[in-house]
Design an enzyme around this catalytic site. Structure first.
Site, PDB file in Angstrom:
ATOM      1  N   HIS A 146       0.813  -1.213   0.000  1.00 20.72           N
ATOM      2  CA  HIS A 146       0.000   0.000   0.000  1.00 20.72           C
ATOM      3  C   HIS A 146       0.850   1.268   0.000  1.00 20.72           C
ATOM      4  O   HIS A 146       0.409   2.314  -0.456  1.00 20.72           O
ATOM      5  CB  HIS A 146      -0.922   0.023   1.220  1.00 20.72           C
ATOM      6  CG  HIS A 146      -1.863  -1.135   1.293  1.00 20.72           C
ATOM      7  ND1 HIS A 146      -1.871  -2.032   2.337  1.00 20.72           N
ATOM      8  CD2 HIS A 146      -2.822  -1.557   0.433  1.00 20.72           C
ATOM      9  CE1 HIS A 146      -2.799  -2.943   2.132  1.00 20.72           C
ATOM     10  NE2 HIS A 146      -3.393  -2.681   0.980  1.00 20.72           N
ATOM     11  N   HIS A 203       5.771   6.898   6.364  1.00 27.04           N
ATOM     12  CA  HIS A 203       5.421   6.352   5.050  1.00 27.04           C
ATOM     13  C   HIS A 203       5.001   7.487   4.129  1.00 27.04           C
ATOM     14  O   HIS A 203       4.835   8.636   4.574  1.00 27.04           O
ATOM     15  CB  HIS A 203       4.295   5.308   5.165  1.00 27.04           C
ATOM     16  CG  HIS A 203       3.039   5.855   5.759  1.00 27.04           C
ATOM     17  ND1 HIS A 203       2.775   5.853   7.118  1.00 27.04           N
ATOM     18  CD2 HIS A 203       1.952   6.434   5.182  1.00 27.04           C
ATOM     19  CE1 HIS A 203       1.599   6.400   7.360  1.00 27.04           C
ATOM     20  NE2 HIS A 203       1.078   6.765   6.199  1.00 27.04           N
ATOM     21  N   HIS A 210       2.625   8.881   0.531  1.00 28.30           N
ATOM     22  CA  HIS A 210       1.484   8.751  -0.379  1.00 28.30           C
ATOM     23  C   HIS A 210       1.794   9.574  -1.627  1.00 28.30           C
ATOM     24  O   HIS A 210       2.376  10.660  -1.533  1.00 28.30           O
ATOM     25  CB  HIS A 210       0.203   9.261   0.288  1.00 28.30           C
ATOM     26  CG  HIS A 210      -0.177   8.508   1.531  1.00 28.30           C
ATOM     27  ND1 HIS A 210      -0.993   7.409   1.513  1.00 28.30           N
ATOM     28  CD2 HIS A 210       0.178   8.704   2.832  1.00 28.30           C
ATOM     29  CE1 HIS A 210      -1.153   6.948   2.751  1.00 28.30           C
ATOM     30  NE2 HIS A 210      -0.445   7.715   3.570  1.00 28.30           N
ATOM     31  N   HIS A 217       3.874  10.990   6.052  1.00 31.97           N
ATOM     32  CA  HIS A 217       3.273  10.861   7.370  1.00 31.97           C
ATOM     33  C   HIS A 217       4.278  10.231   8.323  1.00 31.97           C
ATOM     34  O   HIS A 217       4.853   9.181   8.019  1.00 31.97           O
ATOM     35  CB  HIS A 217       2.010   9.987   7.310  1.00 31.97           C
ATOM     36  CG  HIS A 217       0.887  10.612   6.574  1.00 31.97           C
ATOM     37  ND1 HIS A 217      -0.227   9.910   6.147  1.00 31.97           N
ATOM     38  CD2 HIS A 217       0.682  11.897   6.189  1.00 31.97           C
ATOM     39  CE1 HIS A 217      -1.065  10.734   5.525  1.00 31.97           C
ATOM     40  NE2 HIS A 217      -0.517  11.942   5.539  1.00 31.97           N
ATOM     41  N   THR A 232      -5.615   7.284   7.862  1.00 27.97           N
ATOM     42  CA  THR A 232      -6.144   7.451   6.501  1.00 27.97           C
ATOM     43  C   THR A 232      -6.240   6.125   5.762  1.00 27.97           C
ATOM     44  O   THR A 232      -6.569   6.106   4.575  1.00 27.97           O
ATOM     45  CB  THR A 232      -5.263   8.422   5.702  1.00 27.97           C
ATOM     46  OG1 THR A 232      -3.939   7.877   5.585  1.00 27.97           O
ATOM     47  CG2 THR A 232      -5.200   9.779   6.381  1.00 27.97           C
ATOM     48  N   THR A 233      -5.946   5.035   6.428  1.00 31.06           N
ATOM     49  CA  THR A 233      -6.092   3.691   5.859  1.00 31.06           C
ATOM     50  C   THR A 233      -6.845   2.821   6.862  1.00 31.06           C
ATOM     51  O   THR A 233      -6.859   3.127   8.075  1.00 31.06           O
ATOM     52  CB  THR A 233      -4.722   3.062   5.551  1.00 31.06           C
ATOM     53  OG1 THR A 233      -3.949   2.998   6.758  1.00 31.06           O
ATOM     54  CG2 THR A 233      -3.976   3.881   4.509  1.00 31.06           C
TER      55      THR A 233
END
Length: 390
Positions: free
Chosen positions: A89, A114, A116, A141, A223-224
């Site tokens: 992801h 991580h 995005h 993040h 957010t996941t």
């Protein structure tokens, strides 16, 4: 077999594909288990305090109690290697717990960071948070848990005030960002999902913006999935820049599929859409009305400018003072010279102007007239002479 039965069979196969062996849903950003379906399998994803959000700056509220964010131990990696993981992801870097975050109501310990991103390059979005409707090309993040109240992240992530996440918006530019190269240069070693590699420890603060004083703060969620709503969000106002080449490598080198899977799927567009605020208030740490709009760098520049201006003003004042003193002394010297002139010059300057000259003829006639005048005694003789005549 009719078409309806075939559809049900295909759906069941797809559902089985999205379910892991332990019964957890293998969620994705698109498709049958995409983010529009998260709420069906993860109840918190349909909650009223979800993240990310669009920060509408005109609706934010200034909070003077918000102090600058203080990274603790971010630069003290002590040559300890980090683990870089392709989770399928995102790309993730595990962080040691002795890294932390100050400037919050509690002490928070670091867990992982991580990224995005999107798929279209510059100006095509990819960040999760937006500011006034504008997204950036990527977002970082950095996740922390409340180590004052909870023993670990597993216990903290389901509790109020359990997590704190820093959000850094990333935009593409022309210059290479050395801090992000600590991650991007090793992406080719974890191209497929569940692959990981040890990388040299680096200064995590190199991923942060220079201005840590201006940020937005609100209560939100992960957010996941599972989208737990226990996150204290800090989204920095200043954006960080990476090069277009770095962004291109981030968008094109990783796969969300495993190495043994035949169908390779690029890991792209791994961002969640912005969620409704639902009457939440977004606070900000700065206010233009109170002069807090300036960053520390801008304040330093202003201070240096003021000092240079004062020095320049002092030089100008000194020059003017010296010029006035010079002309004053020059005027005084002139007065002394004038007072020391000769008496002849003074008498000459005070005597009346000479009478106009007459011609030589006039002079001779006037002399003759003066000389021809009889003396008084002779005039008496002339007068008495007639009296003696008979």
């Amino acid at each position: 077999m009719d078409s309806w039965s075939l559809f049900i069979l295909v759906f069941c196969k797809c559902f089985q594909w999205t379910a892991a062996q332990d019964g957890e849903i293998r969620w994705t950003y698109t498709g049958l288990a995409g983010q529009s379906e998260w709420g069906e399998h993860f109840p918190d994803c349909g909650g009223s305090s979800q993240s990310p959000v669009d920060v509408v700056t005109s609706l934010t509220k200034y909070d003077p109690t918000l102090t600058p964010v203080t990274p603790l131990g971010y630069s003290q990696h002590n040559h300890q290697p980090f683990t870089l993981l392709n989770s399928g992801h995102t790309v993730m870097v595990t962080l040691p717990e002795w890294m932390g975050l100050g400037g919050l109501p509690w002490l928070f310990s670091a867990v992982q960071l991580h990224l995005h991103w999107g798929s279209g390059g510059p100006s095509h979005g990819g960040s999760e948070h937006a500011i006034d409707g504008a997204s950036s090309e990527a977002e970082v993040h950095i996740v922390h848990y409340n180590s004052e109240l909870f023993p670990n992240i597993s216990a903290a992530m389901r509790q109020k005030n359990g997590l704190a996440v820093l959000g850094i918006l990333v935009e593409a530019g022309d210059e290479t960002n050395p801090g992000f190269n600590n991650i991007i240069r090793y992406l080719s070693r974890i191209r497929h999902a569940e692959q990981k590699v040890l990388i040299p420890g680096f200064d995590v603060s190199s991923l942060l913006p220079q201005d840590l004083e201006r940020y937005y703060r609100y209560n939100g969620s992960l957010t996941t999935p599972p989208c737990y709503q226990d996150v204290l969000w800090t989204v920095f106002h200043e954006k960080v820049k990476i090069s277009k080449a770095q962004l291109f490598k981030l968008e094109t080198i990783l796969y969300s599929s495993k190495s043994e899977e035949m169908d390779r799927m690029l890991l792209q567009n791994n961002f969640r859409f912005t969620q409704p605020l639902n009457h939440r208030v977004i606070y900000k740490s700065f206010s233009a009305d109170r002069g807090k709009e300036l960053s520390s760098g801008e304040v330093t520049a202003i201070v240096v400018g003021v000092i240079c201006g004062c020095v320049g003003l002092a030089v100008v004042v000194r020059f003017i003072t010296k010029t006035i003193r010079f002309f004053t002394l020059l005027h005084h010297e002139r007065e002394v010279v004038d007072s020391s002139t000769s008496s002849w010059d003074l008498l000459h300057s005070q005597r009346s102007a000479p009478a106009p000259r007459e011609n030589s003829v006039g002079k001779s006639n006037s002399k003759k007239q003066v000389n021809s005048r009889p003396e008084p005694e002779k005039r008496e003789e002339v007068v008495l002479s007639p009296q003696t005549e008979p």
